[in-house]
Design a protein around this motif. Structure first.
Motif, PDB file in Angstrom:
ATOM      1  N   LYS A  12      58.580  35.670  23.879  1.00 38.43           N
ATOM      2  CA  LYS A  12      59.361  36.912  23.909  1.00 38.43           C
ATOM      3  C   LYS A  12      60.413  36.843  22.816  1.00 38.43           C
ATOM      4  O   LYS A  12      61.197  35.903  22.735  1.00 38.43           O
ATOM      5  N   THR A  45      64.397  35.216  31.058  1.00 41.42           N
ATOM      6  CA  THR A  45      63.385  35.970  30.315  1.00 41.42           C
ATOM      7  C   THR A  45      61.988  35.607  30.799  1.00 41.42           C
ATOM      8  O   THR A  45      61.131  36.485  30.978  1.00 41.42           O
ATOM      9  N   ARG A  48      61.453  37.270  34.125  1.00 42.88           N
ATOM     10  CA  ARG A  48      61.248  38.712  33.950  1.00 42.88           C
ATOM     11  C   ARG A  48      59.839  39.025  33.469  1.00 42.88           C
ATOM     12  O   ARG A  48      59.251  40.024  33.876  1.00 42.88           O
ATOM     13  N   THR A  54      59.485  42.757  32.200  1.00 44.58           N
ATOM     14  CA  THR A  54      59.475  42.926  30.754  1.00 44.58           C
ATOM     15  C   THR A  54      58.164  42.387  30.214  1.00 44.58           C
ATOM     16  O   THR A  54      57.569  41.486  30.794  1.00 44.58           O
ATOM     17  N   THR A  88      64.590  47.169  33.625  1.00 49.06           N
ATOM     18  CA  THR A  88      63.247  47.038  33.066  1.00 49.06           C
ATOM     19  C   THR A  88      63.270  47.443  31.611  1.00 49.06           C
ATOM     20  O   THR A  88      63.596  48.561  31.274  1.00 49.06           O
ATOM     21  N   THR A  89      62.957  46.457  30.759  1.00 47.84           N
ATOM     22  CA  THR A  89      62.889  46.698  29.325  1.00 47.84           C
ATOM     23  C   THR A  89      61.627  46.068  28.791  1.00 47.84           C
ATOM     24  O   THR A  89      61.083  45.149  29.376  1.00 47.84           O
ATOM     25  N   SER A  90      61.182  46.567  27.703  1.00 55.11           N
ATOM     26  CA  SER A  90      59.979  45.999  27.072  1.00 55.11           C
ATOM     27  C   SER A  90      60.328  45.090  25.950  1.00 55.11           C
ATOM     28  O   SER A  90      61.337  45.077  25.383  1.00 55.11           O
TER      29      SER A  90
END
Length: 90
Positions: A12, A45, A48, A54, A88-90
């Motif tokens: 990520k 991360t 998530r 994500t 919530t994020t991409s």
């Protein structure tokens, strides 16, 4: 025994910053596993991504045999309670 969680090259990036870099692991069903490390090590991360909050930049992961690309197949198999509510994020 079947892997409960399996990742291959999970990565990520946020712009120029790499939060998780090429994580490959396999956690067998029935195992107890902890993420330990300093702040900024990529623990949150990784969680998530594994909980479908994500999307990874690259790589793959499976939770209970389901690809994290398919949220509806993963979420019935997980419970996750972070310190702060997730965004919530991409």
């Amino acid at each position: 025994m079947t892997a409960a969680i399996e990742t291959r090259g999970l990565t990520k990036r946020y712009g120029e910053e790499t939060a998780v870099d090429d994580l490959t692991l396999s956690i067998e069903s029935g195992s107890v596993y902890g993420f330990l490390g300093p702040n900024g090590a990529g623990k949150t991360t990784t969680m998530r991504m594994l909980t479908t909050l994500t999307r990874p930049t690259s790589g793959t992961a499976r939770v209970a045999g389901a690809s994290i690309e398919h949220r509806d197949s993963v979420t019935p198999h997980i419970g996750y309670l972070p310190d702060e509510p997730p965004c919530t994020t991409s």
